[in-house]
Design an enzyme around this catalytic site. Structure first.
Site: not given
Length: 225
Positions: A49, A120
């Site tokens: 992320d 991610e």
């Protein structure tokens, strides 16, 4: 269980060294629990992320002569859950995801929140295995075409649009969390939006921010009738 990912690696144009990282990146907690594995993708997702955010922010700063506020809004468009899910689908990542039996039956391998998380986690695996330069290049190859040719609207700021509407009519506006369900790794939030004390709509999503956007969108739809 070992999933062969040669096709994916070829598509990404990478030559991995530590295959275990990629296996972990595709292991949902439900699978890890059923198979008594120690690792699932959640820690990798956390790292990924931050990497996605940084790469997109750096690209915008270096290539777009726009204000901080405009960069923030544009970055949000390309790192939101909807965008990550699209990138994941482009790479057909769902076929590599390992989930538990219950999650499999409920369609977990194709749930937007999960496939977005997987993107991610994969980013973090590439970073840890091959370094930041490779992770950055891989992300830019995937995301920049969308930034430069924005034919897909990943994210609309319905909250701002609703706020503008309310300001013109001098009404009060508030959002309230009224529901929260599911395990820590897969929570669902329900937000209701109230205008001048009247509940107009509700929104449900895997994050509070997106649930607020869904509620605002539903309220705008109702106001437009």
């Amino acid at each position: 269980m070992v999933i062969k990912m040669e096709e994916l690696f070829k598509k990404l144009n990478i030559k991995p060294r530590d295959l275990k990282l990629y296996q972990t990146a595709f292991s949902h907690s439900s699978y890890a629990n059923e198979h008594k594995d120690k690792a699932d993708y959640e820690r990798l997702e956390f790292l990924g992320d931050a990497i996605v955010d940084l790469v997109v922010a750096d690209y915008l700063y270096s290539n777009k002569d726009i204000s901080e506020g405009e960069m923030t809004k544009l970055r949000s468009s390309y790192v939101c859950e909807n965008a990550l899910a699209v990138y994941s689908n482009d790479l057909d990542l769902s076929k590599y995801i390992k989930v538990g039996v219950g999650e499999e039956h409920s369609g977990g391998k194709h749930r937007k929140a999960i496939i977005a998380d997987i993107f991610e986690a994969l980013t973090a695996a590439i970073y840890l295995d091959l370094g930041f330069a490779t992770a950055r290049k891989t992300l830019l190859n995937i995301i920049v075409p969308y930034i430069e040719n924005p034919t897909v609207n990943f994210f609309s700021d319905y909250k701002s649009a609703l706020q503008e509407y309310v300001q013109t009519t001098q009404k009060s506006l508030s959002y309230e969390l009224i529901g929260e369900e599911g395990p820590a790794h897969d929570r669902t939030y329900t937000i209701q939006v109230t205008i001048d004390g009247i509940v107009y709509a509700k929104g449900v999503a895997s994050s509070k921010k997106e649930a607020e956007q869904e509620a605002a969108k539903a309220a705008l739809d109702k106001l437009a009738v």
